[in-house]
Design an enzyme around this catalytic site. Structure first.
Site, PDB file in Angstrom:
ATOM      1  N   PRO A  85       0.745  -0.827  -0.033  1.00 18.92           N
ATOM      2  CA  PRO A  85       0.012   0.016   0.090  1.00 18.92           C
ATOM      3  C   PRO A  85       0.832   1.321  -0.121  1.00 18.92           C
ATOM      4  O   PRO A  85       1.592   1.412   0.675  1.00 18.92           O
ATOM      5  CB  PRO A  85      -0.668  -0.154   1.322  1.00 18.92           C
ATOM      6  N   CYS A  86       0.418   2.001  -0.748  1.00 17.00           N
ATOM      7  CA  CYS A  86       1.069   3.449  -1.039  1.00 17.00           C
ATOM      8  C   CYS A  86       0.482   4.785  -0.073  1.00 17.00           C
ATOM      9  O   CYS A  86       1.016   5.782  -0.486  1.00 17.00           O
ATOM     10  CB  CYS A  86       1.405   3.657  -2.458  1.00 17.00           C
ATOM     11  N   THR A  87      -0.489   4.386   0.263  1.00 13.79           N
ATOM     12  CA  THR A  87      -1.367   5.553   0.767  1.00 13.79           C
ATOM     13  C   THR A  87      -0.602   6.477   1.483  1.00 13.79           C
ATOM     14  O   THR A  87      -0.681   7.591   1.529  1.00 13.79           O
ATOM     15  CB  THR A  87      -2.724   5.036   1.689  1.00 13.79           C
TER      16      THR A  87
END
Length: 391
Positions: free
Chosen positions: A86-88
């Site tokens: 995840p890059c959030t």
């Protein structure tokens, strides 16, 4: 021995973490890998994944939090572990909490599972993420990720690749490639793959890194979007009505309005993508100047979606981009979308890695690296692996 008696080709096995809708898998399998195990925590993504691949018993998909997975749950003979984590918390759209953020901290669960595999961990690992990982916390998060792989016995290469070299979409990403038996250093400098702003890990003497020699990249594209767009009839209800279209035009800045005006004066049909930005607290639309799409994003609210602007005969029409157009721009144009809801598909593709980028990396780097590592191990079973670096 006749050809009918030839042994079957054994494909290197892959563990696919944060699998999403499986675009990394498509690229890996184009390069001759076989994805044996996958994991993601979102049911909507799993539904798209399984609807497209329709696997039998040769593949396992585990739905749920990676934190609930144990190393003993994983296949023990994989050659490659791929993680599009995840890059959030690393993106400009997120809170920039970095690898300590609620979602991006899943990277540490990936590292934990590799650790739990012990001597059976894959020879090669890949972490794919947004370029924000390079600057998060002043570069400390990237250093921490490299150091974590070092501690597990991997030397690390760090690469920058933009999907725009393969498809008409600007989509820059970072790739960390960890190898237990890395290729010898001596790669020809390649500023496209390892630009100046990405040199910090290689210059840090406390990190174990390498740079693989790779072939030249295709040039960056500035055209191709129009050819991928669907032919939506003028009578289709997806085109915005006159009032909404006028509101779109009214939100354009003078520079943007001049751009549209120039396109209205051009011959033939002109198509561009547009996206909403917040400027000085006001939502405005911006139209790209070139024939490519901006970076596709997840459909969490209208500002995340891209619109298609079609200009012909002085008139302007606007509509949202379709799921099939998202698939094409991600290099997965034949992806099975039967039964998929629009936002489900837009979210899945907007949160994925472009297939041809993975295929290029897997063909020119990962598959040769795996094959070389396997030969090294076979030639000398007593050869020690890279000594773990423990902090």
């Amino acid at each position: 021995m006749s050809t009918t008696d030839a042994p079957p080709v054994v494909k290197p096995q892959v563990l696919e973490f944060f699998a999403g809708i499986g675009l990394a898998r498509i690229g890996l399998e184009q390069a001759g890998f076989q994805v044996a195990w996958s994991n993601d925590y979102e049911p909507d993504k799993q539904a798209l994944y399984q609807g497209h691949f329709r696997d039998g018993d040769e593949h396992t998909f585990v739905l749920g939090d990676i934190g609930a997975v144990a190393g003993s749950d994983l296949p023990q003979d994989a050659s490659l572990a791929w993680a599009s984590s995840p890059c959030t918390d690393l993106s400009l759209a997120g809170g920039r909490a970095g690898l300590a953020g609620r979602e991006s901290s899943a990277f540490w669960q990936f590292a934990r599972l590799l650790d739990e595999l012990g001597a059976r961990r894959p020879e090669v690992v890949v972490l794919e993420n947004v370029v924000g990982l390079a600057t998060s916390h002043g570069g400390a998060d990237l250093t921490a990720a490299v150091r974590a792989f070092n501690g597990l016995g991997y030397s690390v290469d760090v690469l920058f690749l933009d999907a725009r070299r393969f498809v008409p979409q600007s989509r820059p990403r970072l790739f960390l490639v960890g190898a237990q038996h890395p290729p010898a250093d001596g790669a020809v400098p390649c500023p496209e793959l390892r630009p100046d702003w990405l040199q910090r890990p290689f210059e840090d003497p406390t990190l174990v890194t390498h740079q693989a020699g790779l072939p030249p990249l295709p040039p960056l594209r500035s055209t191709g979007l129009t050819a991928l767009l669907e032919d939506v009839p003028r009578s289709d209800a997806r085109w915005w009505d006159a009032e909404r279209t006028q509101a779109f035009l009214g939100s354009l800045s003078p520079v943007q309005a001049a751009r549209v005006r120039d396109l209205r004066g051009a011959p033939g049909v002109q198509r561009r993508t547009a996206y909403r930005r917040t400027r000085h607290g006001v939502a405005v639309w911006e139209v790209r100047a070139d024939d490519i799409a901006g970076c596709l994003r997840t459909a969490r609210g209208g500002s995340s979606k891209q619109a298609v602007v079609e200009i012909a005969g002085g008139g302007v029409r606007v509509r949202w981009m379709t799921p099939r157009e998202y698939a094409r721009l991600m290099g997965a144009g034949d992806y099975d979308l039967s039964g998929a809801r629009t936002n489900q598909a837009l979210y899945g593709f907007g949160d994925a890695v472009a297939t041809p980028v993975v295929a290029w990396l897997a063909t020119h780097y990962l598959r040769p690296l795996v094959s070389r590592s396997m030969r090294t191990v076979a030639a000398d079973r007593s050869s020690p692996r890279l000594a773990p670096v423990r902090s």
